[in-house]
Design a protein around this motif. Structure first.
Motif, PDB file in Angstrom:
ATOM      1  N   VAL A   1       0.560  -3.049 -10.980  1.00  0.00           N
ATOM      2  CA  VAL A   1       0.819  -1.756 -11.602  1.00  0.00           C
ATOM      3  C   VAL A   1       2.327  -1.510 -11.559  1.00  0.00           C
ATOM      4  O   VAL A   1       3.048  -2.081 -10.745  1.00  0.00           O
ATOM      5  CB  VAL A   1       0.091  -0.598 -10.893  1.00  0.00           C
TER       6      VAL A   1
ATOM      7  N   ASP B   1      -9.175  -2.456 -18.035  1.00  0.00           N
ATOM      8  CA  ASP B   1      -7.775  -2.786 -17.788  1.00  0.00           C
ATOM      9  C   ASP B   1      -7.602  -4.275 -17.515  1.00  0.00           C
ATOM     10  O   ASP B   1      -6.577  -4.851 -17.889  1.00  0.00           O
ATOM     11  CB  ASP B   1      -7.255  -1.968 -16.594  1.00  0.00           C
TER      12      ASP B   1
ATOM     13  N   THR C   1       2.376   6.208 -10.346  1.00  0.00           N
ATOM     14  CA  THR C   1       1.995   5.223 -11.345  1.00  0.00           C
ATOM     15  C   THR C   1       1.053   5.861 -12.331  1.00  0.00           C
ATOM     16  O   THR C   1       0.257   6.742 -11.975  1.00  0.00           O
ATOM     17  CB  THR C   1       1.319   4.000 -10.701  1.00  0.00           C
ATOM     18  N   SER C   2       1.161   5.450 -13.601  1.00  0.00           N
ATOM     19  CA  SER C   2       0.286   5.995 -14.627  1.00  0.00           C
ATOM     20  C   SER C   2      -1.117   5.434 -14.518  1.00  0.00           C
ATOM     21  O   SER C   2      -2.038   5.921 -15.171  1.00  0.00           O
ATOM     22  CB  SER C   2       0.861   5.673 -16.016  1.00  0.00           C
ATOM     23  N   LYS C   3      -1.317   4.406 -13.715  1.00  0.00           N
ATOM     24  CA  LYS C   3      -2.623   3.774 -13.557  1.00  0.00           C
ATOM     25  C   LYS C   3      -3.145   4.021 -12.151  1.00  0.00           C
ATOM     26  O   LYS C   3      -3.018   3.179 -11.268  1.00  0.00           O
ATOM     27  CB  LYS C   3      -2.523   2.270 -13.841  1.00  0.00           C
TER      28      LYS C   3
ATOM     29  N   THR D   1     -14.243  -0.806  -9.929  1.00  0.00           N
ATOM     30  CA  THR D   1     -13.202   0.205 -10.060  1.00  0.00           C
ATOM     31  C   THR D   1     -12.191   0.006  -8.940  1.00  0.00           C
ATOM     32  O   THR D   1     -12.557  -0.049  -7.772  1.00  0.00           O
ATOM     33  CB  THR D   1     -13.784   1.621  -9.991  1.00  0.00           C
TER      34      THR D   1
ATOM     35  N   THR E   1      -8.854   1.640  -7.182  1.00  0.00           N
ATOM     36  CA  THR E   1      -7.995   2.816  -7.088  1.00  0.00           C
ATOM     37  C   THR E   1      -6.637   2.398  -6.543  1.00  0.00           C
ATOM     38  O   THR E   1      -6.535   1.516  -5.706  1.00  0.00           O
ATOM     39  CB  THR E   1      -8.608   3.900  -6.187  1.00  0.00           C
TER      40      THR E   1
ATOM     41  N   THR F   1      -3.338  -8.525  -9.538  1.00  0.00           N
ATOM     42  CA  THR F   1      -3.454  -7.220 -10.185  1.00  0.00           C
ATOM     43  C   THR F   1      -2.173  -6.451  -9.911  1.00  0.00           C
ATOM     44  O   THR F   1      -1.768  -6.297  -8.760  1.00  0.00           O
ATOM     45  CB  THR F   1      -4.662  -6.444  -9.646  1.00  0.00           C
TER      46      THR F   1
ATOM     47  N   THR G   1      -6.378   4.594 -11.565  1.00  0.00           N
ATOM     48  CA  THR G   1      -7.690   3.967 -11.525  1.00  0.00           C
ATOM     49  C   THR G   1      -7.717   2.829 -12.521  1.00  0.00           C
ATOM     50  O   THR G   1      -7.363   3.017 -13.695  1.00  0.00           O
ATOM     51  CB  THR G   1      -8.793   4.984 -11.863  1.00  0.00           C
ATOM     52  N   LEU G   2      -8.096   1.645 -12.076  1.00  0.00           N
ATOM     53  CA  LEU G   2      -8.198   0.481 -12.938  1.00  0.00           C
ATOM     54  C   LEU G   2      -9.658   0.091 -13.077  1.00  0.00           C
ATOM     55  O   LEU G   2     -10.379  -0.018 -12.087  1.00  0.00           O
ATOM     56  CB  LEU G   2      -7.407  -0.691 -12.358  1.00  0.00           C
ATOM     57  N   HIS G   3     -10.104  -0.099 -14.306  1.00  0.00           N
ATOM     58  CA  HIS G   3     -11.472  -0.536 -14.572  1.00  0.00           C
ATOM     59  C   HIS G   3     -11.458  -2.045 -14.824  1.00  0.00           C
ATOM     60  O   HIS G   3     -10.720  -2.539 -15.678  1.00  0.00           O
ATOM     61  CB  HIS G   3     -12.043   0.213 -15.771  1.00  0.00           C
TER      62      HIS G   3
END
Length: 567
Positions: A274, A261, A338-340, A327, A329, A272, A342-344
């Motif tokens: 979201v 992401d 939110t659709s996200k 990762t 969260t 960052t 978990t962000l990698h």
């Protein structure tokens, strides 16, 4: 009956050992939980706080296959009219159909009582750390091994997981039933919404949100949505109403990550963000977002937006000094989601491949001039922040003969959108090294060095949400603008940051210089710089920069070799 009594007597002995033996944690609990307040119910459809349990199934980690019959643990002695048998969430995921079971409900009362599993207004919030501690306790795991028929050493040897599912004992249409969250969702679908219509909060909020995963495992995703509010059947079946115990001999199962992401640079301040949506968030019903990364959590409160719209929520943080994958969260509390969840994130080090030491006898007879590359370039961005305000609407309520009535404000929240933006400008300038004795203006011989300076300027009307342009990396034509590069050094801070070459370890005078190869042909010499890492809530600003000098001859022509004068 005698055989059943003997089995349960043996179980009681096994579980009673928990109280008398020193305990140790043998696993890692992958679970978190939430919930919310509930209605009172009716005489025919209700739930009494504390009427709960946990279903435990042993799952083979590699194949995701259940290898034991599930067991139901509870502190209660429920008189269940019907359940749905002993079927795990994994079996339903693999296609097992929901079947009503009117046989006597089988359960085990552990000698060490279960901690509270499902939150309620009257009994309070369940403590997820206590739940983790209970199900990772060595003696509890030994007891579960005995109950399921597994050898303890085999169970904790690395090939298996414990799948946990919260159970609720509900009064539905006047009869007491036992359901897991997944079974409640499947049963509701069978009844065309009949269960949700009469038991919406306990069966579709508090039960499924009492356990969910912090990290993906056994094919189930981590839950990054709201931790309160009624959830859909599809959300429950895919992501809620489960916890997993992983044993320490086995690293957590993580899917292979091929796309990220965000890709950041080491030791860089970043933003960052979201997008949060769902319902309406206002001061009466606020939404907050918690970002967790690198062992720290950052909470963003007062994330407001009108119904049908959304709002960016973001944090400003600094990446680690070492390259790694991370990762993050994202948890939303309140009415939104939110659709996200978990962000990698991939953190890379651009300072790992500087050019090698040039040599006087280097050659490159097959060299051809490459085209100057171009990376993604974004020089401006804009975003908005919703600001709620109260619109008053006063209504007169008439009184009776002894009361003159009263005014009441029946107003509502309205929203204005405050708009913000950021822009990036920059300039790249290269100059011949003053240690080049024959350089004139912007012309020099190959084999000598040059310096570079990148000046930047960032403009914004929300400085708290925008970083400076922190990194600049320069690529060179002799390497086809790949293979080797130089990460420039930040020479100052702020929105007018400048960048220059780092001191060259191959320079006799430790100059901030790059040496051109002696074989480079006459003509234009053009380094290329990508300026990046100016972060905003709407993404990263970056620029492509170039500048040129002219090569005319090489340093060998500056050397004169003559015989020594005779004495």
């Amino acid at each position: 009956m005698k055989q059943k009594k003997y089995v349960f007597f043996t179980v009681s002995i096994l579980l009673s050992l928990i109280l008398s033996i020193q305990v140790y944690a043998v696993g890692d609990g992958n679970l978190d939980g939430g919930g919310g307040s509930m209605g009172q119910g009716t005489s025919q459809n209700s739930w009494s706080p504390g009427n709960e349990g946990v279903r435990v199934t042993v799952i083979r980690a590699e194949s995701h296959d259940p290898v034991t019959r599930p067991i139901d643990l509870t502190n209660k002695h429920p008189n269940i009219t019907y359940s749905f048998g002993k079927v795990s969430k994994m079996s339903y995921t693999k296609g097992s159909a929901l079947m009503i079971d009117t046989n006597p409900y089988e359960y085990v009362n552990p000698a060490q009582p279960l901690p509270r599993i499902i939150s309620s207004k009257s009994l309070g919030q369940a403590n997820i750390e206590q739940i983790k501690s209970y199900f990772t306790d060595e003696q509890v795991v030994r007891s579960i091994a005995g109950l399921t028929g597994m050898d303890f050493d085999t169970l904790v040897g690395g090939e298996y997981r414990l799948l946990l599912e919260p159970i609720s004992f509900l009064k539905f249409q006047g009869t007491l039933i036992a359901v897991t969250a997944t079974e409640a969702a499947l049963y509701d679908e069978m009844l065309s919404g009949g269960l949700r219509a009469v038991l919406p909060t306990v069966a579709f909020q508090n039960l499924p949100l009492s356990m969910f995963l912090e990290t993906p495992d056994l094919g189930y995703p981590a839950w990054g949505g709201p931790t309160s509010g009624i959830r859909s059947n599809s959300e429950i079946k895919s992501s809620l109403g489960l916890g997993i115990v992983r044993f320490r001999d086995v690293p957590p199962e993580e899917p292979e990550i091929t796309t990220y992401d965000y890709e950041y640079r080491t030791n860089t301040e970043v933003i960052t963000a979201v997008e949060v949506s769902g319902g309406q968030s206002d001061p009466d019903h606020p939404v907050s977002v918690t970002f967790s990364v690198g062992g720290r959590s950052y909470e963003v409160g007062e994330v407001y937006y009108p119904s049908g719209d959304s709002q960016l929520a973001w944090i400003r943080w600094t990446t680690p000094e070492q390259p790694q994958t991370m990762t993050m969260t994202v948890r939303v509390r309140g009415g939104g989601g939110t659709s996200k969840g978990t962000l990698h994130i991939k953190v890379v080090d651009l300072d790992e491949n500087p050019p090698p030491d040039p040599n006087a006898d280097d050659r490159n007879d097959g060299f051809t001039r490459p085209s100057v590359p171009s990376n993604a370039e974004v020089t401006s961005a804009s975003w908005g922040v919703w600001r709620p305000w109260w619109r008053e609407y006063w209504v007169w309520h008439s009184g009776d003969e002894d009361d003159d009535g009263y005014w009441c404000d029946h107003g509502w929240w309205e929203f204005d959108l405050d708009r913000y933006s950021a822009s990036l400008t920059a300039d790249m300038r290269i100059t011949t090294d003053e240690k080049s004795p024959t350089a004139t203006g912007r012309t020099m011989k190959s084999g000598y060095g040059f310096q570079e300076k990148v000046t930047t300027h960032v403009s914004t009307n929300q400085s708290s949400a925008v970083t400076s342009a922190q990194n600049a990396v320069t690529y060179f034509p002799e390497f086809q603008y790949e293979r080797f590069w130089r990460l420039l050094e930040r020479m100052n801070g702020g929105y007018d940051m400048t960048h220059e070459f780092k001191k060259n370890g191959y320079s006799t005078y430790e100059r901030r210089t790059h040496f051109t190869p002696i074989w480079y042909p006459d003509g234009r010499y053009t380094p290329y710089t990508w300026l990046l890492d100016c972060w905003t809530p709407a993404g990263m600003l970056s620029m492509n920069l170039t500048d040129s000098i002219t090569i005319d001859g090489n340093l060998w022509s500056d050397w004169h070799i003559a015989p020594q004068n005779p004495e």
